[in-house]
Motif scaffolding. Structure first.
Motif, mmCIF file in Angstrom:
data_model
loop_
_atom_site.group_PDB
_atom_site.id
_atom_site.type_symbol
_atom_site.label_atom_id
_atom_site.label_comp_id
_atom_site.label_asym_id
_atom_site.label_seq_id
_atom_site.Cartn_x
_atom_site.Cartn_y
_atom_site.Cartn_z
ATOM 1 N N SER A 37 0.821 -1.219 0.000
ATOM 2 C CA SER A 37 0.000 0.000 0.000
ATOM 3 C C SER A 37 0.849 1.261 0.000
ATOM 4 C CB SER A 37 -0.916 0.020 1.224
ATOM 5 O OG SER A 37 -0.162 0.176 2.426
ATOM 6 N N GLY A 38 2.145 1.122 0.296
ATOM 7 C CA GLY A 38 2.977 2.317 0.398
ATOM 8 C C GLY A 38 4.392 2.109 -0.077
ATOM 9 N N THR A 39 4.569 1.363 -1.175
ATOM 10 C CA THR A 39 5.906 1.121 -1.717
ATOM 11 C C THR A 39 5.885 1.355 -3.222
ATOM 12 O OG1 THR A 39 5.568 -1.225 -2.208
ATOM 13 C CG2 THR A 39 6.234 -0.662 0.043
ATOM 14 N N HIS A 40 6.968 0.989 -3.884
ATOM 15 C CA HIS A 40 7.053 1.119 -5.335
ATOM 16 C C HIS A 40 6.566 -0.124 -6.072
ATOM 17 C CE1 HIS A 40 10.352 4.455 -5.146
ATOM 18 N NE2 HIS A 40 9.126 4.957 -5.115
ATOM 19 N N ALA A 41 5.898 -1.045 -5.385
ATOM 20 C CA ALA A 41 5.407 -2.258 -6.044
ATOM 21 C C ALA A 41 4.577 -1.878 -7.264
ATOM 22 C CB ALA A 41 4.573 -3.079 -5.064
ATOM 23 N N ASN A 42 4.936 -2.426 -8.412
ATOM 24 C CA ASN A 42 4.264 -2.028 -9.653
ATOM 25 C C ASN A 42 4.102 -3.195 -10.607
ATOM 26 O OD1 ASN A 42 7.387 -1.254 -10.145
ATOM 27 N ND2 ASN A 42 6.465 -1.822 -12.092
ATOM 28 N N ASP A 43 3.142 -3.054 -11.491
ATOM 29 C CA ASP A 43 3.001 -3.927 -12.643
ATOM 30 C C ASP A 43 3.433 -3.108 -13.858
ATOM 31 O OD1 ASP A 43 2.423 -6.153 -14.163
ATOM 32 O OD2 ASP A 43 0.261 -5.974 -14.034
ATOM 33 N N THR A 44 2.969 -3.459 -15.021
ATOM 34 C CA THR A 44 3.223 -2.680 -16.225
ATOM 35 C C THR A 44 1.883 -2.313 -16.833
ATOM 36 O OG1 THR A 44 4.332 -2.666 -18.386
ATOM 37 C CG2 THR A 44 3.466 -4.787 -17.630
ATOM 38 N N GLU A 45 1.713 -1.060 -17.195
ATOM 39 C CA GLU A 45 0.454 -0.568 -17.741
ATOM 40 C C GLU A 45 0.760 0.418 -18.863
ATOM 41 O OE1 GLU A 45 -2.855 -1.004 -16.872
ATOM 42 O OE2 GLU A 45 -2.658 -2.260 -15.078
ATOM 43 N N THR A 46 -0.148 0.520 -19.815
ATOM 44 C CA THR A 46 0.054 1.484 -20.891
ATOM 45 C C THR A 46 -0.863 2.694 -20.785
ATOM 46 O OG1 THR A 46 -1.472 0.234 -22.306
ATOM 47 C CG2 THR A 46 0.890 -0.239 -22.524
ATOM 48 N N GLY A 47 -1.970 2.575 -20.026
ATOM 49 C CA GLY A 47 -2.901 3.683 -20.001
ATOM 50 C C GLY A 47 -3.394 4.115 -18.641
ATOM 51 N N ARG A 48 -2.980 3.433 -17.576
ATOM 52 C CA ARG A 48 -3.430 3.777 -16.229
ATOM 53 C C ARG A 48 -2.288 3.553 -15.257
ATOM 54 N NH1 ARG A 48 -5.669 -0.769 -13.374
ATOM 55 N NH2 ARG A 48 -7.424 0.433 -12.582
ATOM 56 N N ALA A 49 -2.473 3.977 -14.014
ATOM 57 C CA ALA A 49 -1.397 3.897 -13.029
ATOM 58 C C ALA A 49 -0.892 2.461 -12.887
ATOM 59 C CB ALA A 49 -1.876 4.420 -11.681
ATOM 60 N N ALA A 50 0.428 2.316 -12.823
ATOM 61 C CA ALA A 50 1.040 0.989 -12.720
ATOM 62 C C ALA A 50 1.536 0.678 -11.318
ATOM 63 C CB ALA A 50 2.207 0.877 -13.697
ATOM 64 N N GLN A 51 1.465 1.662 -10.394
ATOM 65 C CA GLN A 51 1.952 1.449 -9.030
ATOM 66 C C GLN A 51 0.771 1.122 -8.114
ATOM 67 O OE1 GLN A 51 5.635 4.450 -8.654
ATOM 68 N NE2 GLN A 51 3.840 5.408 -9.552
ATOM 69 N N PHE A 52 0.888 0.033 -7.377
ATOM 70 C CA PHE A 52 -0.233 -0.458 -6.570
ATOM 71 C C PHE A 52 -0.717 0.608 -5.592
ATOM 72 C CE2 PHE A 52 -2.419 -2.782 -3.271
ATOM 73 C CZ PHE A 52 -3.071 -3.807 -3.945
ATOM 74 N N SER A 53 0.196 1.358 -5.013
ATOM 75 C CA SER A 53 -0.189 2.323 -3.989
ATOM 76 C C SER A 53 -1.095 3.417 -4.526
ATOM 77 C CB SER A 53 1.063 2.951 -3.363
ATOM 78 O OG SER A 53 1.778 3.724 -4.317
ATOM 79 N N SER A 54 -1.084 3.637 -5.844
ATOM 80 C CA SER A 54 -1.927 4.677 -6.425
ATOM 81 C C SER A 54 -3.410 4.366 -6.285
ATOM 82 C CB SER A 54 -1.574 4.870 -7.899
ATOM 83 O OG SER A 54 -0.247 5.318 -8.040
ATOM 84 N N TYR A 55 -3.736 3.113 -6.016
ATOM 85 C CA TYR A 55 -5.136 2.702 -5.898
ATOM 86 C C TYR A 55 -5.586 2.614 -4.438
ATOM 87 C CZ TYR A 55 -4.446 1.690 -10.793
ATOM 88 O OH TYR A 55 -4.164 1.814 -12.132
ATOM 89 N N VAL A 56 -4.731 3.040 -3.517
ATOM 90 C CA VAL A 56 -5.087 3.048 -2.099
ATOM 91 C C VAL A 56 -5.964 4.267 -1.818
ATOM 92 C CG1 VAL A 56 -4.173 3.311 0.247
ATOM 93 C CG2 VAL A 56 -3.069 1.740 -1.370
ATOM 94 N N LEU A 57 -7.161 4.022 -1.281
ATOM 95 C CA LEU A 57 -8.098 5.103 -0.974
ATOM 96 C C LEU A 57 -7.976 5.582 0.462
ATOM 97 C CD1 LEU A 57 -11.241 3.637 -2.765
ATOM 98 C CD2 LEU A 57 -9.638 5.340 -3.645
#
Length: 406
Positions: A63-83
């Protein structure tokens, strides 16, 4: 584990508290694994915002690290989806941070890296569960680099995710293109089902990793690296590029076990405009180490796409679309691999690179602070100090990383 301080187990904080299907949100305790969340959401026709390669990840951690996938059109970092999160601050206060409570701290808490206290609950966005159609492509590297902008635009138009593999031994470049499809387009034929299950777990590549790891406990000469690269990367890729398959994204997260291959990742991202120069410098560095040190990388460097995203304060793509070059090596103890990493740091900084806090070590610990906008870094550390005035949660690793700002 990084550091010499206290590690807190969240083993008993592993309940999924609620899922709001209408608003597409989920609230979980911090010890819930990505795999557990994916399995639960799948039954409701949903999936996590990103399904990363390893299912063991705890939601509270990513929820608060650089953990990421790969995306071409939306945020690729998991923490960006933390509400929102709930945490115990270093001063012992129970605190909620969300869009409705203490919202000014939400960008920083999405970059907490364990330094703001103990996260014990996370609310995040979830999304509709849809199959991913996966296709492999081998491209001519020189043509791709010479026509970079056109090639990148083509990939982004045709795929929702693009994952790359750049082989320093052969100079070959492979792309894995992923595209979401409708449920009814998937086949129930038993051969298709078997192929999809094998593909979902990246079985061929994982077998290759295990075999490579078993061939030597210490190091990899240039000759050995070339042979291993052909046998365990080139041949599997020659097979899978002719076999497109479909997976459920919730099946992606593999449970890492202690017996699995020990791999060193060394993940840096670069502005798209700088990526071609960095890719060529990386290949030159690889050639130099083969020639001067008889040292080779048997595995490909991994490439991720991380679109511009300012949701988290220490986002690696705050200012631009980024692409990764993530060298991968199966023998962590090899001292020449350490020398390679230190040289990689130098050229990475010259090309505007930003290291992945979770994956880089050695000299890169000094690079992150130099790569981030100083104003952003000062704001982050000011807010962190507000939560932790006695620096109880600032371990030696981060003291070293942020030394010039403290």
């Amino acid at each position: 584990m990084v550091g010499s301080g206290i590690n807190l187990s969240m083993q008993n904080f592993d309940r999924i508290l609620s899922v709001d299907k209408g608003n597409r949100t989920a609230t979980v305790q911090a010890g819930v694994t990505l795999s557990k969340l994916g399995s639960h959401l799948r039954q409701m026709g949903l999936q996590p915002p990103l399904v990363l390669e390893w299912g063991n990840y705890h939601i509270g951690a990513i929820s608060g690290t650089h953990a990421n996938d790969t995306e071409t059109g939306r945020a690729a970092q998991f923490s960006s989806y933390v509400l929102g999160v709930k945490l115990v601050t270093p001063t012992g206060e129970l605190m909620e941070i969300s869009g409705n409570h203490n919202a000014e701290y939400l960008p920083a808490i999405r970059s907490h890296f364990g330094m703001f206290g103990v996260i014990y609950e996370v609310t995040l966005e979830v999304r509709e569960n849809r199959p991913l159609s996966i296709t492999f492509m081998k491209v001519n590297l020189d043509d791709f680099l010479d026509n970079f902008h056109e090639e990148i635009q083509s990939l982004k138009i045709n795929y929702d995710h693009v994952f790359g593999m750049l082989c320093p031994q052969s100079g070959k470049l492979y792309w894995q293109g992923r595209k979401f499809i409708e449920q009814e387009k998937t086949s129930r034929h038993f051969l298709s089902t078997w192929k999809n299950r094998v593909g979902a777990k990246n079985a061929l590549f994982k077998i290759a990793l295990s075999l490579i790891r078993a061939t030597s406990p210490v190091s990899c000469s240039a000759t050995r690296a070339k042979v291993l690269s052909i046998a365990f990367v080139g041949l599997p890729m020659a097979i899978v590029k002719h076999i497109p398959y479909v997976i459920n994204p919730c099946d992606r997260g593999k449970l890492y076990e202690e017996k699995d291959a020990r791999l060193d990742f060394y993940d840096w991202v670069f502005p798209e405009k700088n990526w071609v120069g960095m890719a060529r410098s990386f290949l030159q560095l690889s050639y130099k180490f083969r020639k001067d040190h008889n040292f080779g990388l048997p595995l490909p460097a991994l490439i991720y796409f991380i679109p511009k995203d300012q949701a988290s304060l220490l986002s690696r793509s705050r200012d631009a679309n980024m692409m990764a070059i993530d060298p991968l090596y199966p023998y962590p103890e090899d001292t020449t691999w350490k020398e390679f990493r230190l040289e990689f740091n130098k050229i990475a900084m010259l090309h505007g690179g930003i290291p992945h806090i979770n994956k880089t070590r050695d000299g890169a610990v000094y690079c992150f602070g130099k790569a981030i906008d100083p104003a952003v870094m000062h704001l982050f550390l000011k807010q962190r100090a507000h939560f932790d005035p006695k620096n109880l949660f600032l371990n030696d690793h981060f003291r070293e990383m942020f030394a010039e700002y403290l």
